[in-house]
Every structure is written in structure tokens, then in C-alpha cells.
Design a protein around this motif. Sequence first.
Motif, PDB file in Angstrom:
ATOM      1  N   TYR A   1       1.364   9.144  -8.604  1.00  0.00           N
ATOM      2  CA  TYR A   1       1.436  10.287  -9.511  1.00  0.00           C
ATOM      3  C   TYR A   1       2.362  10.042 -10.697  1.00  0.00           C
ATOM      4  CZ  TYR A   1      -0.922  12.467  -5.624  1.00  0.00           C
ATOM      5  OH  TYR A   1      -1.821  12.751  -4.632  1.00  0.00           O
ATOM      6  N   GLN A   2       3.083   8.928 -10.708  1.00  0.00           N
ATOM      7  CA  GLN A   2       3.935   8.601 -11.848  1.00  0.00           C
ATOM      8  C   GLN A   2       3.143   7.771 -12.842  1.00  0.00           C
ATOM      9  OE1 GLN A   2       7.614   6.851 -10.689  1.00  0.00           O
ATOM     10  NE2 GLN A   2       8.328   8.688  -9.645  1.00  0.00           N
ATOM     11  N   MET A   3       3.438   7.988 -14.113  1.00  0.00           N
ATOM     12  CA  MET A   3       2.708   7.301 -15.181  1.00  0.00           C
ATOM     13  C   MET A   3       3.605   6.285 -15.872  1.00  0.00           C
ATOM     14  SD  MET A   3      -0.181   8.783 -15.098  1.00  0.00           S
ATOM     15  CE  MET A   3      -1.269   9.649 -16.142  1.00  0.00           C
ATOM     16  N   THR A   4       2.970   5.210 -16.335  1.00  0.00           N
ATOM     17  CA  THR A   4       3.713   4.216 -17.103  1.00  0.00           C
ATOM     18  C   THR A   4       4.068   4.834 -18.455  1.00  0.00           C
ATOM     19  OG1 THR A   4       1.712   3.253 -18.042  1.00  0.00           O
ATOM     20  CG2 THR A   4       2.536   2.289 -15.987  1.00  0.00           C
ATOM     21  N   PRO A   5       5.211   4.456 -19.026  1.00  0.00           N
ATOM     22  CA  PRO A   5       5.662   5.118 -20.258  1.00  0.00           C
ATOM     23  C   PRO A   5       4.721   4.966 -21.450  1.00  0.00           C
ATOM     24  CG  PRO A   5       7.434   3.823 -19.289  1.00  0.00           C
ATOM     25  CD  PRO A   5       6.196   3.527 -18.509  1.00  0.00           C
ATOM     26  N   ALA A   6       4.262   3.773 -21.759  1.00  0.00           N
ATOM     27  CA  ALA A   6       3.478   3.567 -22.980  1.00  0.00           C
ATOM     28  C   ALA A   6       1.975   3.657 -22.743  1.00  0.00           C
ATOM     29  CB  ALA A   6       3.821   2.216 -23.599  1.00  0.00           C
ATOM     30  N   LEU A   7       1.484   3.024 -21.689  1.00  0.00           N
ATOM     31  CA  LEU A   7       0.045   3.011 -21.432  1.00  0.00           C
ATOM     32  C   LEU A   7      -0.472   4.300 -20.820  1.00  0.00           C
ATOM     33  CD1 LEU A   7      -0.318  -0.620 -20.017  1.00  0.00           C
ATOM     34  CD2 LEU A   7      -1.232   0.236 -22.171  1.00  0.00           C
TER      35      LEU A   7
ATOM     36  N   ILE B   1       0.845  -1.201   0.000  1.00  0.00           N
ATOM     37  CA  ILE B   1       0.000   0.000   0.000  1.00  0.00           C
ATOM     38  C   ILE B   1       0.880   1.251   0.000  1.00  0.00           C
ATOM     39  CG2 ILE B   1      -1.609   1.359   1.400  1.00  0.00           C
ATOM     40  CD1 ILE B   1      -2.898  -1.350   2.220  1.00  0.00           C
ATOM     41  N   GLU B   2       1.926   1.221   0.801  1.00  0.00           N
ATOM     42  CA  GLU B   2       2.843   2.366   0.860  1.00  0.00           C
ATOM     43  C   GLU B   2       3.503   2.602  -0.501  1.00  0.00           C
ATOM     44  OE1 GLU B   2       7.100   3.268   2.937  1.00  0.00           O
ATOM     45  OE2 GLU B   2       5.589   2.289   4.187  1.00  0.00           O
ATOM     46  N   TYR B   3       3.994   1.548  -1.151  1.00  0.00           N
ATOM     47  CA  TYR B   3       4.598   1.686  -2.484  1.00  0.00           C
ATOM     48  C   TYR B   3       3.583   2.223  -3.482  1.00  0.00           C
ATOM     49  CZ  TYR B   3       8.959  -0.838  -1.467  1.00  0.00           C
ATOM     50  OH  TYR B   3      10.167  -1.226  -0.998  1.00  0.00           O
ATOM     51  N   ALA B   4       2.380   1.673  -3.466  1.00  0.00           N
ATOM     52  CA  ALA B   4       1.358   2.101  -4.415  1.00  0.00           C
ATOM     53  C   ALA B   4       1.024   3.579  -4.219  1.00  0.00           C
ATOM     54  CB  ALA B   4       0.105   1.237  -4.264  1.00  0.00           C
ATOM     55  N   GLU B   5       0.907   3.997  -2.970  1.00  0.00           N
ATOM     56  CA  GLU B   5       0.618   5.409  -2.704  1.00  0.00           C
ATOM     57  C   GLU B   5       1.743   6.314  -3.182  1.00  0.00           C
ATOM     58  OE1 GLU B   5      -0.166   5.457   1.488  1.00  0.00           O
ATOM     59  OE2 GLU B   5      -2.293   4.980   1.209  1.00  0.00           O
ATOM     60  N   ARG B   6       2.981   5.843  -3.014  1.00  0.00           N
ATOM     61  CA  ARG B   6       4.133   6.632  -3.446  1.00  0.00           C
ATOM     62  C   ARG B   6       4.180   6.793  -4.956  1.00  0.00           C
ATOM     63  NH1 ARG B   6       9.311   4.235  -0.811  1.00  0.00           N
ATOM     64  NH2 ARG B   6       8.262   4.239   1.177  1.00  0.00           N
ATOM     65  N   MET B   7       3.687   5.800  -5.673  1.00  0.00           N
ATOM     66  CA  MET B   7       3.786   5.802  -7.131  1.00  0.00           C
ATOM     67  C   MET B   7       2.529   6.315  -7.825  1.00  0.00           C
ATOM     68  SD  MET B   7       6.821   4.787  -7.448  1.00  0.00           S
ATOM     69  CE  MET B   7       6.988   4.426  -9.179  1.00  0.00           C
TER      70      MET B   7
ATOM     71  N   LEU C   1      -0.773   4.969 -17.711  1.00  0.00           N
ATOM     72  CA  LEU C   1      -1.579   4.671 -16.523  1.00  0.00           C
ATOM     73  C   LEU C   1      -0.783   5.059 -15.287  1.00  0.00           C
ATOM     74  CD1 LEU C   1      -2.824   1.051 -17.292  1.00  0.00           C
ATOM     75  CD2 LEU C   1      -4.225   3.102 -17.202  1.00  0.00           C
ATOM     76  N   PRO C   2      -1.450   5.503 -14.241  1.00  0.00           N
ATOM     77  CA  PRO C   2      -0.719   5.727 -12.992  1.00  0.00           C
ATOM     78  C   PRO C   2      -0.120   4.408 -12.493  1.00  0.00           C
ATOM     79  CG  PRO C   2      -2.882   6.761 -12.903  1.00  0.00           C
ATOM     80  CD  PRO C   2      -2.855   5.911 -14.141  1.00  0.00           C
ATOM     81  N   PHE C   3       1.113   4.457 -12.029  1.00  0.00           N
ATOM     82  CA  PHE C   3       1.795   3.261 -11.543  1.00  0.00           C
ATOM     83  C   PHE C   3       1.082   2.636 -10.345  1.00  0.00           C
ATOM     84  CE2 PHE C   3       5.784   4.020 -13.897  1.00  0.00           C
ATOM     85  CZ  PHE C   3       6.065   2.710 -14.245  1.00  0.00           C
ATOM     86  N   VAL C   4       0.165   3.364  -9.728  1.00  0.00           N
ATOM     87  CA  VAL C   4      -0.573   2.800  -8.598  1.00  0.00           C
ATOM     88  C   VAL C   4      -1.295   1.525  -9.020  1.00  0.00           C
ATOM     89  CG1 VAL C   4      -2.688   4.166  -8.922  1.00  0.00           C
ATOM     90  CG2 VAL C   4      -2.066   3.379  -6.652  1.00  0.00           C
TER      91      VAL C   4
END
Length: 174
Positions: free
Chosen positions: A115-121, A107-113, A123-126
Amino acid sequence: MRRLEHIFVRANGWALILILGAMPLIVGANIALRYLTGHSLSWADEAARYLMIWMTFVGAGLALRMGAHVAITNLQDALPGPGQKMLRGAIVLGLLIFFGFMVSVGIEYAERMQYQMTPALRLPFVYVYAAMPVGFALLILHLMLVAPQFITAGTFKGAAAPESDPAVREGANG
């Protein structure tokens, strides 16, 4: 309760089938497009990679349920019956603690990520990192369902156990 377990196991299995089915469709379509048109899907490799991550975490609980994870039983086999039960109980407790810890870390990792987006899709890394807490939560549920039988008998329910249970058949028929 057994009927809910049966529904849970089947839903988990179908999620795994859908994920596993989507991967070759995406990769196959990408290969076909590349050779037929000379153009490929820019997001296919990334989607297949993220689906594989989800498949790993979603499938881990079903593998645990069937006893398919690696196990070394030398110590357990060397102990007398009551000692074996105590060891298996300690293993279950240790796994529950570890799985719970991994849910919180995930959960902590997902929350941290988030706002970052995957390069091709794009999508938020969450959505990618959410596989970890979801997978470990599924592991907790599967472990809780198989723990009584594992602790007392040292066996696992297996994938077909809820269906072969007479109580489940009676509940489904009645």
C-alpha cells in the motif's frame, strides 16, 4: 527436460539483458535532457535504482549456475571423495532451505509494502520488493538444475552448458 532448462536459462538471461539495457537508457536520457533542456526526469534515478535491485536478484541465479559466487573450498579439498560429495550435498540442502526461507520473507515484505507508493514513480512498493522472492525462487530453480552435477563432480554447468549438450542440439534439430 534439457530443452526446458535451455529455454529457462535463455529467458532468464534475456530478462537480465533487458533490465541492464534499460538502466543506461534511462540514466543517459536523463543526463541528455538535463544538459540540453535544463530539465531532468524526476523519476530516472528511482527507476534506475529499482532496476538495479531487480537486476541483482534476477542475475543471482545465473551467477550461481556458473559458479560465479564466492566459494571457499579449503574444507572440501581436504576431504576424501565421498566426504566431498556429502559436504556438497549438505551445502545444496542448506542453500535450498535458506533460499526457501528468503522467498517466504520476501513475500511477507512485499505484502507489507503493497500500500506504500514510491516517491517519484508512484508505483506500489510491492513491485520493488517482489524482486526478492522472485530472485530467490529463480535461485532455487537454478540450484535444483545444477545440483546433481555439483554434488557428484563439484562442477557447475556454466552458461553455455545446455547449448553444448548433444541432447539439447538433437532436441532442437529433431
